[in-house]
Structures are given as structure tokens and as C-alpha cells.
Design an enzyme around this catalytic site. Structure first.
Site, short mmCIF file in Angstrom:
data_model
loop_
_atom_site.label_atom_id
_atom_site.label_comp_id
_atom_site.label_asym_id
_atom_site.label_seq_id
_atom_site.Cartn_x
_atom_site.Cartn_y
_atom_site.Cartn_z
N LYS A 159 0.90 -0.88 0.19
CA LYS A 159 0.23 0.18 0.21
C LYS A 159 0.90 1.51 -0.26
O LYS A 159 0.21 3.00 -0.43
CB LYS A 159 -0.62 0.21 1.21
N LYS B 73 -1.26 -9.41 15.95
CA LYS B 73 -0.99 -10.03 14.74
C LYS B 73 -0.86 -11.76 15.41
O LYS B 73 -1.24 -12.76 14.38
CB LYS B 73 0.87 -10.25 14.61
N ILE C 156 -3.89 -4.45 1.15
CA ILE C 156 -4.68 -5.59 1.14
C ILE C 156 -5.77 -5.78 2.12
O ILE C 156 -6.65 -7.53 2.40
CB ILE C 156 -3.47 -7.18 2.14
N TYR D 158 0.05 -4.50 18.94
CA TYR D 158 -0.15 -4.56 17.54
C TYR D 158 0.33 -6.20 18.00
O TYR D 158 -0.05 -6.55 17.33
CB TYR D 158 2.53 -4.39 18.14
N ASP E 98 8.75 4.02 31.39
CA ASP E 98 8.70 3.19 30.49
C ASP E 98 7.55 2.75 29.31
O ASP E 98 6.68 3.23 29.98
CB ASP E 98 9.14 2.06 31.35
N THR F 290 5.24 -12.73 14.43
CA THR F 290 6.59 -11.73 15.39
C THR F 290 6.36 -12.96 16.32
O THR F 290 5.38 -13.61 17.03
CB THR F 290 6.60 -10.78 15.60
N ASP F 291 7.77 -12.95 17.38
CA ASP F 291 7.61 -13.97 18.88
C ASP F 291 6.84 -13.12 19.51
O ASP F 291 6.82 -13.29 20.95
CB ASP F 291 9.49 -13.83 18.96
N GLU F 292 6.27 -11.72 19.19
CA GLU F 292 5.71 -10.99 20.36
C GLU F 292 4.10 -11.65 20.52
O GLU F 292 3.66 -10.88 21.82
CB GLU F 292 5.36 -9.68 19.98
P1 NAD Z 1 7.32 -2.88 7.73
O1 NAD Z 1 6.28 -1.41 9.04
O2 NAD Z 1 8.72 -1.66 7.76
O3 NAD Z 1 6.37 -2.80 6.91
C1 NAD Z 1 5.69 -3.62 6.26
C2 NAD Z 1 5.76 -2.58 4.87
O4 NAD Z 1 3.71 -3.83 5.28
C3 NAD Z 1 5.15 -1.44 4.42
O5 NAD Z 1 6.22 -1.87 3.28
C4 NAD Z 1 3.81 -1.03 4.45
O6 NAD Z 1 3.44 0.26 3.49
C5 NAD Z 1 3.04 -2.66 3.77
N1 NAD Z 1 1.13 -2.28 4.64
C6 NAD Z 1 1.38 -1.11 5.34
N2 NAD Z 1 -0.75 -2.22 5.28
C7 NAD Z 1 -0.82 -2.00 4.25
C8 NAD Z 1 -1.17 -2.63 3.63
N3 NAD Z 1 -3.24 -2.17 4.83
N4 NAD Z 1 -1.91 -2.83 2.21
C9 NAD Z 1 -0.37 -3.00 1.21
N5 NAD Z 1 0.32 -2.91 2.03
C10 NAD Z 1 0.24 -2.08 3.76
O7 NAD Z 1 7.65 -3.88 8.85
P2 NAD Z 1 8.46 -4.97 9.62
O8 NAD Z 1 8.92 -4.62 9.89
O9 NAD Z 1 9.46 -5.11 7.77
O10 NAD Z 1 7.85 -6.40 9.62
C11 NAD Z 1 7.32 -6.86 7.71
C12 NAD Z 1 6.37 -7.93 8.51
O11 NAD Z 1 7.24 -9.32 9.96
C13 NAD Z 1 5.42 -7.70 9.57
O12 NAD Z 1 4.27 -8.97 10.00
C14 NAD Z 1 5.79 -7.93 11.13
O13 NAD Z 1 4.67 -8.33 12.00
C15 NAD Z 1 6.62 -9.18 11.16
N6 NAD Z 1 8.08 -9.37 12.01
C16 NAD Z 1 8.48 -8.04 12.17
C17 NAD Z 1 9.86 -8.03 13.03
C18 NAD Z 1 11.16 -6.89 12.90
O14 NAD Z 1 11.31 -6.80 13.92
N7 NAD Z 1 10.80 -5.55 12.44
C19 NAD Z 1 10.17 -8.82 13.72
C20 NAD Z 1 8.81 -10.33 13.62
C21 NAD Z 1 7.95 -9.90 12.73
#
Ligand code: NAD
Length: 360
Positions: A33, A171, A59, A167, A300, A133-135
Site C-alpha cells: 500500500k 498479529k 490488503i 500490535y 517506560d 513475530t515472537d511477540e
Molecule cells: P514495516 O512496517 O517496515 O513494513 C510494513 C510494510 O507493509 C510497509 O511497506 C507498508 O507500506 C506495508 N503495508 C502496511 N499496511 C498495508 C496494507 N494495508 N496493505 C498493503 N501493504 C501494507 O514492517 P517490517 O518490520 O518489515 O515487518 C514485516 C512483517 O514482519 C510484519 O508482518 C511484522 O509483524 C513481522 N515481523 C517484524 C519483525 C521486526 O523486527 N521488524 C520481527 C518479526 C516479525
């Protein structure tokens, strides 16, 4: 192979897209998006080719999703699109429910309709890989809370869900939807739950880039509470490699935890970045002798989880994946990347991002 990657303009999604384009002959449909966190510049133009297709789609938009599936006929979906910043989820959870829960549901339904129309052979090869995520597991006992010498537990694939923030709750909900679509409709799915990532192209509101860029600007380096919270840090390119391994070789219906066995306290992460900057960016902003002097402890985060740590034995044993970077090598590469890629983060920061937001 044709892979539909959602969220491919984000931090981890773009690492997945770069990895696929550089290391295989596969085609990627990057569906994003482009929210404040999405930036297509994270896919450098020199690696884009006819194997790279971009679709700016939400999405939550069922009609557009249907069109994308019909037009591109993917062999697999890697679903990363999400709202991902815990602090933002505390300030405004609605967007997280919309994208992470309703959006995942909408995508699952579009994928199911498409998958139902495939031949039996194609159906057998299709996979919907949900990236989580592990969260979702909540938090673990912290060394400060247990007697010395007590063995500290890790998150395994069997750990019960107990999310703490809007968050992680959103998830967790999306993980449950994916499992239900597998169980009820027989749609082939696989789920991965990963620990904290760091590395290049990370949006500057998250802890690691926030600290690097604030330090370079001579601004305070905010650390929540006493900085004792522990996270298990994984270099983003190791995560991208793990994700592609799971999408291609993971067993249908399984869950794989992904982590780096790099448990670090937040304060330790911040201090490591400061020390690397002392070495790599010695021309400090006026009035700064050591970057560590900029560290500022702040109130915090509500409901802040004390410790996350992943048991990644299953993916190592079953799929032969192990991380290539240690925390020390990965964080050095990350700091070096931010120092030599000013253009990227300056353009990103000229958008909606406010530098005074706290890190994740
Ligand atoms: P990010 O926020 O950097 O990227 C998210 C992307 O999704 C962006 O490009 C955004 O434009 C797109 N997006 C958001 N809403 C949307 C929608 N409605 N339709 C289409 N696209 C959309 O996130 P990230 O850190 O790259 O994380 C990616 C995935 O990995 C997530 O699902 C997150 O939960 C998971 N994750 C992240 C981490 C971390 O440390 N960053 C760790 C474990 C899992």
C-alpha cells in the site's frame, strides 16, 4: 516460481524481495500500500528487472486482491504487510486491527478463492506463508527476576500465545486466522514467528536506526525505563534467507520460530551503537565528546515485555537454516550502511516520520 510478497516495500519485505531477485530466477510481485513505512526505493533500481512487478494495493481491498491473483497467478504468497510499530499501536490500535486482522482475513479469502480454482497439481504446490513475530508469545522471565544459575526458558513453537500490546494481539489474531484457514478449508499454509530484526533500510522510528540517526544529529538517545529489556536480535538478511527457505521447503501446516540466539539488553544495543559511531563517525556534532553521553532514560512503555528469546532449533534441524551474522558483525554492517546511505534515510525522514518518536 512466482512469489506474491505483501509488504515488500517495508523493512523485512524489501530484504526478501532483494534476496529473491539477487539469488534466484524467481519472479516477485511486490504488493504494498506504501504507508508511511513503505518505500519502494528500498528495492534499488539496478536489481529490478522483468522479474520484478510492483502493485500498489491495500490488503483490505478485496477487489484489487482478486485482480492481482488472476493477473499474476502466483505459486506462493509471502505475507509480510502489516502495521508493525508497538508504540503506534498503543497510540492508535484501530489501524492495526484493520490491516493486521481484517487485511489478513481479506488476503486469506482472496488466496482461498484463487487456490480453489487451481488444478490439483497446482493446488499441491501452492503455499500461503504468513510472517509473524515472537511477540505473540508475550514475554519470558528476565535474569533479574530469577535466582542465579536458573536455566532461562525460550519461546518454542509450542509456547502458548499471550500477547501484551495491541500490535502483538493483532498479529496473534492473524496467526489464528491463518491456522483456521488451513484446518477448515485445507488451504496450505505455513507460519513463521521471528525475533527482533535489525539491518539496512530500517524505518528510522525503530530502536536501532533511531539511535544511529539521533546520535549523528547530536540529539538525546531515548532508552525506555532502565534499558534492561532483553530482545533476541537477528540480522534482517538472515531473516530474509530463512523466509525464502520456509516458503520453498517448509512443511505445510507447520510453524517455525526464527531467531539469532543473540539476547541483548536494550541498553547494551544502544551502547554498542554509540561505541561503533565513536569509531566510524569520529567527527561528532558540536558539544558531543562521546555518543554515550547522549543516552537519556525515559518513562517506560506501558505493558513493556521484559524478555524475548527464541529457540530456533526446529528450523535449523528441519530446514538446515542458521544465521550467518553474529550480533557484532551485523550491527557493524548496519551502522556502516546508515553512514554510507544518507540519501535513503534523508528522503525517508522528509516524509511523515518525526525524529522525536521513541524507538521500538
Ligand atoms: P514495516 O512496517 O517496515 O513494513 C510494513 C510494510 O507493509 C510497509 O511497506 C507498508 O507500506 C506495508 N503495508 C502496511 N499496511 C498495508 C496494507 N494495508 N496493505 C498493503 N501493504 C501494507 O514492517 P517490517 O518490520 O518489515 O515487518 C514485516 C512483517 O514482519 C510484519 O508482518 C511484522 O509483524 C513481522 N515481523 C517484524 C519483525 C521486526 O523486527 N521488524 C520481527 C518479526 C516479525
Amino acid at each position: 516460481m512466482k512469489l506474491l510478497v505483501t509488504g515488500g516495500a517495508g523493512f523485512i519485505g524489501s530484504a526478501v524481495v532483494r534476496h529473491i531477485l539477487k539469488s534466484s530466477e524467481d519472479t516477485v510481485i511486490n504488493l504494498d500500500k506504501l504507508t508511511y513505512a513503505g518505500n519502494e526505493e528500498s528495492i534499488p533500481t539496478d536489481i529490478r528487472s522483468s522479474r520484478y512487478i510492483f502493485e500498489q494495493v491495500d490488503i483490505c481491498d478485496a477487489t484489487e486482491l482478486k485482480r492481482v491473483f488472476i493477473e499474476h497467478q502466483p505459486d506462493a504468497v509471502m505475507h509480510l504487510a502489516a502495521e508493525s510499530h508497538v508504540d503506534r499501536s498503543i497510540d492508535g490500535p484501530g489501524e492495526f486491527i484493520q490491516t493486521n486482522v481484517v487485511g489478513t482475513y481479506t488476503l486469506l479469502e482472496a488466496a482461498r478463492e484463487y487456490w480453489s480454482g487451481l488444478t490439483e497439481e497446482q493446488k499441491g504446490k501452492f503455499i500461503f506463508h504468513h510472517i509473524s513475530t515472537d511477540e505473540v508469545y508475550g514475554d519470558l522471565p528476565h535474569p533479574n527476576e530469577v535466582a542465579a544459575g536458573t536455566e532461562l526458558p525460550l519461546f518454542t513453537e509450542q509456547t502458548s500465545y499471550a500477547p501484551s500490546s495491541p500490535y502483538s494481539a493483532s498479529k496473534a489474531s492473524s496467526d489464528h486466522l491463518v491456522r483456521a484457514w488451513q484446518r477448515t478449508y485445507g488451504m496450505p499454509t505455513v507460519i513463521t514467528n521471528c525475533s527482533n530484526n535489525y539491518g539496512p533500510y530500517h524505518f528510522p522510528e525503530k530502536l536501532v536506526p533511531h539511535i544511529i540517526l539521533n546520535a549523528l544529529a547530536g540529539k538525546p538517545l531515548p532508552v525506555y525505563g532502565d534499558g534492561s529489556q532483553i530482545r533476541d536480535w537477528l540480522f534482517v538478511e538472515d531473516h530474509a534467507r530463512a523466509l525464502v527457505t520456509v516458503a520453498k521447503s517448509g512443511k505445510v501446516g507447520e510453524t517455525y520460530n526464527i531467531g539469532g540466539h543473540n539476547e541483548k539488553r536494550n541498553l547494551e544495543v544502544v551502547e554498542t551503537i554509540c561505541d561503533l559511531l565513536d569509531e566510524l563517525a569520529p567527527n561528532k556534532p558540536e558539544g558531543v565528546n562521546n555518543y554515550r553521553d547522549l543516552i537519556t532514560f525515559v518513562t517506560d512503555r506501558p505493558g513493556h515485555d521484559a524478555r524475548y528469546a527464541i529457540d530456533a532449533e526446529k528450523i535449523q534441524k528441519d530446514l538446515n537454516w542458521t544465521p550467518e551474522e553474529s550480533f557484532e558483525s551485523g550491527i557493524r554492517k548496519t551502522v556502516e550502511w546508515y553512514l554510507s546511505n544518507k540519501n535513503w534515510w534523508q528522503r525517508v525522514m522528509s516524509g511523515a516520520y518525526k525524529l522525536d518518536r521513541l524507538g521500538a
